[in-house]
Write a protein that holds these residues in place. Structure first.
Motif, PDB file in Angstrom:
ATOM      1  N   PHE A  50       0.888  -1.165   0.000  1.00 11.29           N
ATOM      2  CA  PHE A  50       0.000   0.000   0.000  1.00 11.29           C
ATOM      3  C   PHE A  50       0.922   1.209   0.000  1.00 11.29           C
ATOM      4  O   PHE A  50       1.951   1.199   0.698  1.00 11.29           O
ATOM      5  N   HIS A  52       0.671   5.229   0.752  1.00 13.64           N
ATOM      6  CA  HIS A  52      -0.016   6.476   1.072  1.00 13.64           C
ATOM      7  C   HIS A  52       0.927   7.611   0.707  1.00 13.64           C
ATOM      8  O   HIS A  52       2.052   7.700   1.232  1.00 13.64           O
ATOM      9  N   GLU A  62      -2.019  13.404   9.111  1.00 16.68           N
ATOM     10  CA  GLU A  62      -2.605  12.107   8.723  1.00 16.68           C
ATOM     11  C   GLU A  62      -3.815  12.338   7.826  1.00 16.68           C
ATOM     12  O   GLU A  62      -4.061  11.595   6.897  1.00 16.68           O
ATOM     13  N   TYR A 147      -6.512   3.372  -4.695  1.00 17.22           N
ATOM     14  CA  TYR A 147      -7.331   3.805  -3.544  1.00 17.22           C
ATOM     15  C   TYR A 147      -7.910   5.159  -3.925  1.00 17.22           C
ATOM     16  O   TYR A 147      -7.161   6.048  -4.331  1.00 17.22           O
ATOM     17  N   TRP A 185      -9.859   0.268  -4.184  1.00 16.38           N
ATOM     18  CA  TRP A 185      -9.963   0.356  -2.717  1.00 16.38           C
ATOM     19  C   TRP A 185     -10.876   1.510  -2.329  1.00 16.38           C
ATOM     20  O   TRP A 185     -10.547   2.666  -2.574  1.00 16.38           O
ATOM     21  N   GLU A 233      -6.777  -2.047  12.153  1.00 14.09           N
ATOM     22  CA  GLU A 233      -5.607  -1.618  11.365  1.00 14.09           C
ATOM     23  C   GLU A 233      -4.325  -2.068  12.054  1.00 14.09           C
ATOM     24  O   GLU A 233      -3.289  -1.433  11.970  1.00 14.09           O
ATOM     25  N   TRP A 285      -0.043   6.434   8.469  1.00 13.38           N
ATOM     26  CA  TRP A 285      -0.218   5.949   7.091  1.00 13.38           C
ATOM     27  C   TRP A 285       0.681   6.709   6.122  1.00 13.38           C
ATOM     28  O   TRP A 285       1.101   6.192   5.098  1.00 13.38           O
TER      29      TRP A 285
HETATM   30  C1  FUL Z   1      -8.709   4.958   6.702  1.00 12.41           C
HETATM   31  C2  FUL Z   1      -8.255   6.385   6.386  1.00 12.41           C
HETATM   32  O1  FUL Z   1      -8.980   7.340   7.135  1.00 12.41           O
HETATM   33  C3  FUL Z   1      -6.782   6.425   6.707  1.00 12.41           C
HETATM   34  O2  FUL Z   1      -6.237   7.704   6.532  1.00 12.41           O
HETATM   35  C4  FUL Z   1      -6.084   5.416   5.818  1.00 12.41           C
HETATM   36  O3  FUL Z   1      -6.172   5.823   4.467  1.00 12.41           O
HETATM   37  C5  FUL Z   1      -6.683   4.029   5.991  1.00 12.41           C
HETATM   38  C6  FUL Z   1      -6.098   3.007   5.078  1.00 12.41           C
HETATM   39  O4  FUL Z   1      -8.074   4.070   5.814  1.00 12.41           O
HETATM   40  O5  FUL Z   1     -10.070   4.828   6.655  1.00 12.41           O
END
Ligand code: FUL
Length: 506
Positions: A50, A52, A62, A147, A185, A233, A285
């Motif tokens: 992944f 970010h 974030e 994503y 995603w 997570e 992330w």
């Molecule tokens: C979450 C997001 O709010 C985070 O920032 C991140 O991208 C994660 C993978 O999903 O819902």
């Protein structure tokens, strides 16, 4: 010998008559929901990366708020080939990039927005990260995934019905220009937009748009339909983990099933929606200088609790402000890959020389089978080949051991010419026929000649790696205690993890 031809004929007739007694039994019918071809291919990827990347990489946040000036996105040395080479060397099979996070900034020139790379001075507004990454993925033969957050803190239309159309066209733009996409995603997050309103997402419209443009792409969301969020997570699938889920009445985001349901799935669930385990190598992330990647031990633990529990691991490795994966992270990934190799390169189960099963499909009295330099002895009829126990060791995905339809508990035993020492047991169900096993245990025959139980667990699924205490055995018995339909297993393997041997099931 005077009449070699007659002799040969007699042996041939005898062999044929033996075989005629045993007709090839039909294979088990699929049980319950089964994966599509794309879902099976996806599951076999096992580990994806992944990334970010976006304005947050430069602000240290974030979550951005959508008011960041476009020029903030300015990677000075962006090189997606560096990402893909590292991903490939680390054993990932695909990469998913945050093309648009909640701040709305698009890493490609999206005609639906003015908050994109085309409006920044990065490469004079001519840069396109999706183009660069999709090309690099093709060169390394990695899957390319996208994503896109439906939550958009920049879009002026967010919170109005018009936004669903904007988002649909955004998807069309991202999914039509960069070749094949293996996964779309969808983050379920839904907050207030710049106009202070929340959005009613049109999920059927979004999903149809993806499927029209990229038929094979798996759609990730809290409830699939391609694959589901694992409910945390932290990098952990349930010790019990069904690839099945009931989604009636649920939606992604606030309307999703409880998190622990997503972690475990639903026994007898209505849809095949396997778990994807997303977790970051770093605390956040997005990349921050002040943070550091997890240790190899933590990554191994995550691997065992994701890939080893019927999940797919999506490990986030965020590129830095240069647009490169930091040295610290790439080194950690190489150490992780080396650790996986050291554990999984030698399957000790292959040393078994006698195998037996309580049942074999279409075989009245299963016998013992000897393995010697690639040959199997003791086989008397075709079903023993087709559904026999040595299929568990042959390394072919599509061959399996199975039993008669009426049998839902059965066992296999492997004996070793010399005792083996191991602390990881890998089992695989042949999921093209569904996920079936709901309870099993494992026994070893100790050097003192005693049978001892070393693990009692529930589901297997595509892959289950059990963390057992280091043990030395003359024989290993896999006992399926409960199965929703006759069990169908295609692999049993034994490994030794000497370095992280204190990791245990929890
Ligand atoms: C979450 C997001 O709010 C985070 O920032 C991140 O991208 C994660 C993978 O999903 O819902």
């Amino acid at each position: 010998m005077k009449h070699p031809f007659i002799c040969f004929l007699l042996i041939f007739l005898l062999a044929v008559s033996c075989q005629q007694n045993d007709k090839l039994a039909v294979p088990p019918a699929p049980y319950g929901p089964v994966p599509t071809e794309a879902q099976l291919k996806w599951q076999q990827m096992e580990m994806n990366m992944f990334c970010h990347f976006g304005p947050n990489t430069f602000t240290g946040n974030e979550w951005g708020d959508g008011t960041e000036i476009e020029d903030i996105f300015n990677p000075t040395q962006l090189d997606c080939r560096q990402w893909t080479q590292i991903a490939k060397a680390a054993g990932f099979k695909g990469i998913i990039l945050t093309a648009k996070h909640h701040d709305g900034f698009c890493l490609w020139p999206n005609p639906e927005s003015e908050h994109t790379v085309a409006h920044s001075s990065w490469r004079n507004g001519k840069g396109d990260v999706l183009k660069e990454l999709s090309d690099a993925c093709r060169q390394e033969e990695l899957g390319f995934g996208i994503y896109i957050s439906p939550w958009d803190l920049n879009a002026p239309t967010y919170g109005t019905p018009e936004y669903n159309g904007v988002f649909k066209r955004t998807l069309e733009s991202a999914l039509s220009q960069y070749g094949e996409v293996f996964e779309q995603w969808f983050d379920g997050a839904c907050g207030e937009g710049p106009n202070g309103k929340r959005q009613e997402y049109d999920w059927p419209l979004f999903n149809n748009t993806v499927h029209q443009l990229q038929t094979q792409a798996l759609i990730f969301s809290d409830v699939g339909p391609g694959c589901r969020w694992v409910g945390n997570e932290e990098g952990r699938a349930g010790r019990t983990c069904w690839s099945l889920l009931n989604t009636d009445g649920f939606t992604p985001g606030a309307g999703a099933p409880p998190q622990d349901t997503l972690t475990v799935g639903n026994r007898n669930g209505k849809h095949w929606i396997p778990a994807e385990v997303d977790v970051s190598i770093r605390p956040g992330w997005f990349y921050r200088d002040s943070e550091h990647p997890k240790s190899v031990k933590e990554l191994m633990h995550i691997y065992y609790q994701s890939v080893g529990r019927n999940g797919l691991l999506l490990l986030n490795v965020p590129p830095d402000q240069r647009g490169l994966i930091a040295r610290e992270d790439s080194m950690r990934l190489m150490q992780f890959a080396a650790a996986l190799k050291s554990v999984f390169s030698e399957d000790l189960a292959r040393k078994a020389y006698i195998m037996a099963a309580s049942n074999i499909r279409g075989v009245k009295y299963p016998s013992h089978y000897w393995m010697e330099r690639g040959f199997v002895h003791g086989v008397r009829n075709i079903n023993e080949y087709e559904y026999g126990v040595f299929n568990l060791l042959d390394g072919h995905y599509d061959t399996y051991w199975t039993v008669d339809d009426s049998v839902t508990s059965a066992s296999v035993v492997m004996s070793f010419p010399e005792q083996v020492t191991f602390n990881r047991v890998m089992l695989q169900e042949y999921i093209p026929l569904g996920q079936r096993v709901s309870k099993f245990h494992i026994k070893i025959l100790t050097p003192d000649g005693e049978w001892k139980t070393i693990a009692t667990e529930t589901t297997i699924g595509y892959k289950r790696i059990l963390l057992v205490p280091m043990c030395t055995a003359k024989a290993v018995r896999i006992c399926i205690d409960e199965s929703l339909a006759c069990p169908v297993l295609n692999r049993v393997a034994l490994f030794k993890d000497e370095v992280y041997s204190n990791l245990a099931e929890e």
